[in-house]
Design a protein around this motif. Sequence first.
Motif, short mmCIF file in Angstrom:
data_model
loop_
_atom_site.label_atom_id
_atom_site.label_comp_id
_atom_site.label_asym_id
_atom_site.label_seq_id
_atom_site.Cartn_x
_atom_site.Cartn_y
_atom_site.Cartn_z
N SER A 53 36.18 48.99 -57.41
CA SER A 53 37.02 48.10 -58.22
C SER A 53 36.56 46.66 -58.00
O SER A 53 36.22 46.27 -56.88
CB SER A 53 38.48 48.27 -57.85
OG SER A 53 38.61 48.50 -56.48
N VAL A 54 36.52 45.90 -59.07
CA VAL A 54 35.98 44.55 -59.04
C VAL A 54 37.12 43.55 -58.99
O VAL A 54 38.08 43.64 -59.77
CB VAL A 54 35.09 44.29 -60.28
CG1 VAL A 54 34.57 42.88 -60.25
CG2 VAL A 54 33.96 45.28 -60.33
N PHE A 55 37.03 42.61 -58.06
CA PHE A 55 37.97 41.50 -57.99
C PHE A 55 37.18 40.22 -58.18
O PHE A 55 36.33 39.88 -57.37
CB PHE A 55 38.69 41.49 -56.64
CG PHE A 55 39.42 42.76 -56.35
CD1 PHE A 55 40.74 42.91 -56.73
CD2 PHE A 55 38.78 43.82 -55.71
CE1 PHE A 55 41.41 44.09 -56.47
CE2 PHE A 55 39.44 45.00 -55.46
CZ PHE A 55 40.76 45.14 -55.83
N GLY A 114 44.70 49.06 -45.87
CA GLY A 114 43.64 49.95 -45.45
C GLY A 114 43.01 50.75 -46.57
O GLY A 114 42.35 51.75 -46.32
N GLN A 115 43.22 50.33 -47.80
CA GLN A 115 42.65 51.10 -48.91
C GLN A 115 41.20 50.75 -49.18
O GLN A 115 40.55 51.40 -49.99
CB GLN A 115 43.46 50.84 -50.18
CG GLN A 115 44.83 51.46 -50.16
CD GLN A 115 45.68 50.96 -51.30
OE1 GLN A 115 45.18 50.35 -52.24
NE2 GLN A 115 46.97 51.17 -51.21
N VAL A 116 40.71 49.69 -48.55
CA VAL A 116 39.34 49.27 -48.81
C VAL A 116 38.46 49.71 -47.66
O VAL A 116 38.66 49.30 -46.52
CB VAL A 116 39.27 47.74 -49.00
CG1 VAL A 116 37.83 47.31 -49.22
CG2 VAL A 116 40.14 47.32 -50.17
N GLY A 117 37.51 50.58 -47.96
CA GLY A 117 36.61 51.07 -46.92
C GLY A 117 35.35 50.24 -46.82
O GLY A 117 34.71 50.17 -45.78
N ALA A 118 34.97 49.63 -47.92
CA ALA A 118 33.77 48.78 -47.92
C ALA A 118 33.99 47.65 -48.91
O ALA A 118 34.50 47.87 -50.01
CB ALA A 118 32.54 49.58 -48.30
N LEU A 119 33.60 46.46 -48.48
CA LEU A 119 33.76 45.29 -49.34
C LEU A 119 32.38 44.71 -49.60
O LEU A 119 31.60 44.49 -48.68
CB LEU A 119 34.66 44.25 -48.66
CG LEU A 119 34.87 42.94 -49.40
CD1 LEU A 119 35.61 43.15 -50.70
CD2 LEU A 119 35.63 41.94 -48.54
N LEU A 120 32.10 44.47 -50.87
CA LEU A 120 30.82 43.90 -51.27
C LEU A 120 31.12 42.54 -51.87
O LEU A 120 31.82 42.43 -52.87
CB LEU A 120 30.17 44.82 -52.30
CG LEU A 120 28.69 44.70 -52.58
CD1 LEU A 120 27.88 44.93 -51.32
CD2 LEU A 120 28.28 45.68 -53.65
N ILE A 121 30.60 41.48 -51.22
CA ILE A 121 30.85 40.13 -51.71
C ILE A 121 29.63 39.67 -52.49
O ILE A 121 28.52 39.64 -51.95
CB ILE A 121 31.14 39.17 -50.54
CG1 ILE A 121 32.36 39.66 -49.76
CG2 ILE A 121 31.38 37.76 -51.05
CD1 ILE A 121 32.59 38.93 -48.47
N LEU A 122 29.81 39.31 -53.74
CA LEU A 122 28.70 38.91 -54.58
C LEU A 122 28.83 37.43 -54.93
O LEU A 122 29.85 36.99 -55.44
CB LEU A 122 28.67 39.72 -55.87
CG LEU A 122 28.69 41.24 -55.71
CD1 LEU A 122 28.66 41.92 -57.05
CD2 LEU A 122 27.49 41.69 -54.88
N GLY A 153 34.86 55.71 -53.28
CA GLY A 153 36.22 55.74 -53.80
C GLY A 153 37.08 54.60 -53.28
O GLY A 153 38.10 54.27 -53.85
N ASN A 154 36.64 54.00 -52.16
CA ASN A 154 37.40 52.88 -51.60
C ASN A 154 36.55 51.62 -51.53
O ASN A 154 36.69 50.83 -50.61
CB ASN A 154 37.88 53.23 -50.18
CG ASN A 154 38.90 54.34 -50.21
OD1 ASN A 154 39.71 54.39 -51.12
ND2 ASN A 154 38.84 55.21 -49.22
N ILE A 155 35.65 51.48 -52.48
CA ILE A 155 34.79 50.30 -52.46
C ILE A 155 35.44 49.20 -53.28
O ILE A 155 35.92 49.44 -54.39
CB ILE A 155 33.40 50.62 -53.04
CG1 ILE A 155 32.78 51.80 -52.28
CG2 ILE A 155 32.50 49.41 -52.98
CD1 ILE A 155 31.50 52.31 -52.89
N ALA A 156 35.47 47.99 -52.71
CA ALA A 156 35.94 46.83 -53.46
C ALA A 156 34.79 45.85 -53.60
O ALA A 156 34.00 45.67 -52.66
CB ALA A 156 37.11 46.18 -52.73
N ILE A 157 34.69 45.23 -54.75
CA ILE A 157 33.66 44.22 -54.98
C ILE A 157 34.36 42.91 -55.24
O ILE A 157 35.20 42.80 -56.14
CB ILE A 157 32.77 44.60 -56.18
CG1 ILE A 157 32.05 45.91 -55.89
CG2 ILE A 157 31.77 43.49 -56.45
CD1 ILE A 157 31.23 46.40 -57.05
#
Lengths: 818, 186
Positions: free
Chosen positions: A212-214, A420-428, A181-185
């Motif tokens: 959510s994708v950025f 603090g809304q992002v619990g995990a960040l996935l960098i692609l 729920g707090n994953i950002a890509i």
Amino acid sequence: MTEISRRKFIQLSVLGSAVAASGCEIKPLTRYQPGVYRSEVTGQYGGYDNRVYPYLNQPDGLMDGVPQYFATVCRMCPAGCGLFVRTMGGRAIKIEGNPAHPVNRGATCARAQSALQHLYNPDRLRGPVLHAERGAVKSRERGNAANPPDGRKMITDIVSQPIDWEAALEKVSAGLKSATGNIAILADAQEFSGSPTLGRQLQQFAQNAQASVFSYSLLDDAPWRAAAKVVYGQDQLPAYQLDQADVIVSFGGDFLEAWPSPVFYSRLFGEFRQGPRRTQGEHGKFIYVGPRMSMTAAKADTWLPCNPGTESVVAQAVASVLQDAGFSLVEAASASGLSAEQLQMLAEDFRNGGTRAVAVGGNGLLTSPDATAAFTVVEALNKQVKSQCVGFGSAAIPLPNSRASGFKNIQQLVRSMQSGQVGALLILGQPNPVFTLPNASGFLAAMQKVPFVAALTPFEDETTAWANIVLPTRTFLEDWGDHVPPVIPQGIHLATLQQPIINPQFVGGDGINTLDPPASWMDTRPLADLLVDLAARLGKPLTDSDSRSAVRTTWAKLGQADLKSLTTNNDPSWVAALSKGGLWQEVASQPRFGGGGDVGAGLAPALPSASTPQNWGGGASYALHLYPQIYNHDGRHANLGWMQENPDPMTMAVWNSWVEINMQVAHELGIRTGDIIRISSAHGSIDVPAIPYPGLHPGAVAMPIGQGHTLYGRNAEARGVNPLAILDPTTDRVTGALALGATRVRITKIASAQSGYQIDGSTLILAQDRPGGAEPEAVKDLIHTTAKEWKTAKPVTGAPKTPGSIFNRKSETEAPPQ
Amino acid sequence: MSRPVLIRFILIASLLLPASLCMAFFWPETTHERKTNWVGAPGPTQPIAFYHHVHVNELHIPCAYCHWTAANSRYANYPPVEVCWGCHKNISVTHPQIARVRQYYIDKKPIPWVRVNQQPGYVHFVHSSHIGAGIACATCHGNVGSMYAVYQPIEMNMGWCISCHRQYQKKFHPYQASVDCYTCHY
């Protein structure tokens, strides 16, 4: 000698046997080891290995010594040229253009050529690594970067431990699960926005993982697309058909250089100068408007050096002359720094071109906070003269993902991370925001607040250093994919296929006298496969099983009747599409000016009013004009040796960054070539060697983007400085794209050029200094002026008199012979 | 022949004969021997005692059955292990050497052959053009078909190449061999 005594006989016999014995004892002991054939351990001619390892099972169609060619697409920049890659024994050895591809028609640029170094880069990640401590570094005291102005830690050596794939994927999925729920890509816009399949995979992954994708990369076409939507009704970059044109007016568009499609425009520009429309002696007319003489501007017939950021004012002036509107040329002239006569002549030249005139936008317009408005004004000129040189092709596969401005996206991400809304960040991919974003954007500090960061990328860079774990992906030459170029030639229906050229599982072992079971030396995985794997571990699998089947699924949905049967295995049409390099066909031309509304009144930028003097004549502060460099692009190619070694076409500088300062200004400030200049903005300062440059507005200093990496492999690290760091985070008013030229800076000379090569990287190296080095014809005068200024310079006071030093040349040549 | 002359002849002959016999026996003959000074073994020891003599002279298998790329490529290939397996899957499976070949294939390991014929790195030799001109393999490689361990009977140096190229260089000669330096050195 009639009698031979017994004694004599014995003497002779011994002598003879000694000779005979020495005849077979000529072997010098150094040439072989007893019991071992020399040829078994070394080559007969001095090589290291005399063994030959045949194939176990020879691959079909592969013959030793006969090259194989594979069609694919270049992903080194967004342009997406078609490539033919020559392979020998399964290894890519040379890259050339696909002669049939509508974008490049067989041509390539230096970036495509050096994709081999991208593939065989010694600093590629060879397996997953775990960072024991995020951003843990040992500072190497090298160059200006040792004392970074921004207080950012010098990142050169990460404490990283290799781990195996299973553990790595388990760790990433655990990290993602813990933050459901707090994953950002954070996705590399260049990689994802061009690829329909990868974009679809990402969308589905984000949906399944509730992430959510950025999407972000530095060079952003959002303002340009917004303008095209207003003017042409198309959410796509226009393709300027320069070969059809008689008059080209470029408003800061360096279309022959970094962005958006240099090979396409170089080809068309060649047609413009020498093509069938050119009768004997007629060259067409090309006028460049912009503060800096770029390589593109150097090829223009006329260069109009307007004030930085006022290209749109010039465009407005031209538009008003065309319409006979009541626009004051005098006011426009005072704002732009050009004369009213120049503006009048420019407008008349443009009008004389009729429908064969074309106004070209580009990176120069990205520099201002009115980027969308500026693009709109420029594109509106084309509409005004009903230019037939602007066209649109169509994408054979629609691009699914969001195409909002990258900087706007990432600012949103920064805000989420800060709160603090992002619990995990996935960098692609390689968006590398720590390098490409201004320090003032606060990305790094925000990223450090994220509990878990994973990066999926082929290289370690400044951003992945702050990740917990990095999973290596494959380069585009090793992976399946597809691509739709941002600039599609007019009347072409196009999508390009990308296929793996080589098998990336390099086999290890020293290959000489061991026959250990083959171990993967390079153990990377396709990005799409990793998404599939992670989604499965999260319990929400994707529909496609791997990258190849994902591409085939996408291509099975093609609307074309002749490509409907692409899904069956070994289908001829699929094989044909692969060998051709993709799908392209001529279609009826798209309507050029249909659908678009009138130019919105609110979009036209206001003229800089006279009450806010801009100090264009010099004074305390200068406009910092950043341009994407033709070789380093947005900085992602600085780790390629060929790109570093390639002299910049205008300055001939290599292996470093530099700042261009107007020659007159430099003279007044006592700045000579190679002097170290401190450039300070409100957000920090950088120290960089200067090049007094005749072709630059006196109110601006210009710097290329791309150097100044602190962690990006041996070729990129500690080379030059990163001007993006001190940028104002000013954005375009409409789309929120980053304005690359809206920062005011002060310059101070802090050191004179030192003789010899300084290991700290402060030495400016100009390739033209090489004796007998060829200079490009277009910039000869420019270079000579710079060189003359250099050569007549007095020796630096106090500089050590190193023999052969370029800075002591004058004194050496004048010294009387001893 | 007078007695002193005869004595002298016998004496000298008795000296020279063992010497020349000795020389003849220990003098390197093949390229391998010259390069390694290891006289007596004409070629390097291979991981498998492969006998060309058996395959070519006795069984009459043509060269191109195993080295098939010679006609089309600059290299003549070493046969992939699957080619050995193709026959020795069924033939002579109990022979100890063939058992080793089979073991290589079963273990999925390439056979690490020791290279015998090799040009230096600055020479670009192209097999296909020579095969295409009708030059027999044996012209350069010698009669490999009668060898047990393969060796290099002809040291393929430049003078030897050029002598043949000069001979076929003549105008209107069907082979049109070139003697340009850049034909091989580029």
